[in-house]
Scaffold this active site. Sequence first.
Site, PDB file in Angstrom:
ATOM      1  CE  LYS A 192      -4.393   1.369   2.041  1.00 33.60           C
ATOM      2  NZ  LYS A 192      -5.355   1.112   3.131  1.00 33.60           N
ATOM      3  NE  ARG A 266      -2.979  -5.577   7.066  1.00 35.66           N
ATOM      4  CZ  ARG A 266      -1.750  -5.112   6.825  1.00 35.66           C
ATOM      5  NH1 ARG A 266      -0.800  -5.943   6.477  1.00 35.66           N
ATOM      6  NH2 ARG A 266      -1.464  -3.828   6.943  1.00 35.66           N
ATOM      7  CG  HIS A 289      -0.581  -0.095   9.725  1.00 36.27           C
ATOM      8  ND1 HIS A 289      -0.946  -0.643  10.933  1.00 36.27           N
ATOM      9  CD2 HIS A 289      -1.372  -0.686   8.788  1.00 36.27           C
ATOM     10  CE1 HIS A 289      -1.907  -1.524  10.741  1.00 36.27           C
ATOM     11  NE2 HIS A 289      -2.179  -1.574   9.450  1.00 36.27           N
ATOM     12  CE1 TYR A 298      -5.112  -5.607  14.035  1.00 36.66           C
ATOM     13  CE2 TYR A 298      -3.647  -3.800  13.448  1.00 36.66           C
ATOM     14  CZ  TYR A 298      -4.528  -4.813  13.070  1.00 36.66           C
ATOM     15  OH  TYR A 298      -4.811  -5.005  11.751  1.00 36.66           O
TER      16      TYR A 298
END
Length: 331
Positions: A192, A266, A289, A298
């Site tokens: 990403k 994931r 990220h 998380y």
Amino acid sequence: MSARRRKIEPKEPHGLAAEAVRYLEWLADRGYSETTLYNRRLGLLRFLDWCSERGITRPGELTRVVLERYQKSLAGYRKEDGRPLGLQTQENYLVDVRGFCRWMARRRVILYDPSSELELPRLSDRVPRGILTPEEVERVLAAPDTATPLGLRDRAMLEVLYSTGMRRGELARLAVSDIDFERGTVLIREGKYRKDRVVPIGERALLWVEKYLEEVRPEHVVPPDDGCLFLTRMGKPFVPNGVSETVSKAVKASGIGKQVSAHSLRHSCATAMLEGGADIRFIQQMLGHASLTTTQIYTRVAITALKEVHARTHPTADLRRKRKPEDETPS
């Protein structure tokens, strides 16, 4: 033809569809990933179809009122199973349209940007859904029949997803050369935001990949070999939806009784590492990220360590603690 395969087909040179094609070409020229272009095309196809049904075919016919009507239609849409579109999905569709309108306004295709005052859905800061316990993960990983070539391949794919926490699209793009067996790492190319990263991969996952490479892949590869790691039975690279179908099949066969996606592995990877004591910044790097804020969510689901501290320190947490004779028991 389904929207996933459809192309935008302009009927007039300066209509909405023609401008949408130019917008997608502009994005491609600026290096946007294939996944972004694919998703943006799907979003624009949905919007163009909605406009066409209402006789809106030219850029100048777009107004704030039109966009608000489209937004309302997304909120009221029901899927085949009767469920509405999720707020994140609604937002994604509106972001597609907003980017398109901004681009047309900058190019003076339209006099002003009708999306400038569009209010996107408010997304609650929810914890990730579909997180599996380590026991549930093991049942999913063990679901494929590894006595068959495709079952062995599926087991290797599942092991890599869970061991590395990579996205389904990243798994689909893996090349054989991206796996470093000696160092125990995987190179994830153009994740990403088009960023490469190197992440560790566990020994068990490597053993399954090695077995797949030795026993299965040579039988499926179609010359010329482009080096893609995981191949379909037809010898072609996987697409992201194909990865999702592989995970869904294993989840169903495992009998855990949960509806989870490829992304759940994931989430489960990140949660298990956090509960095992991993630093959150390491998890951020592993997952790719851009912001630590994304990873911090998380911490809200990694409850095991917190429960252990609570059990050790809170006076009423453990009824099995030795009581004094004069302690009263609840009536």
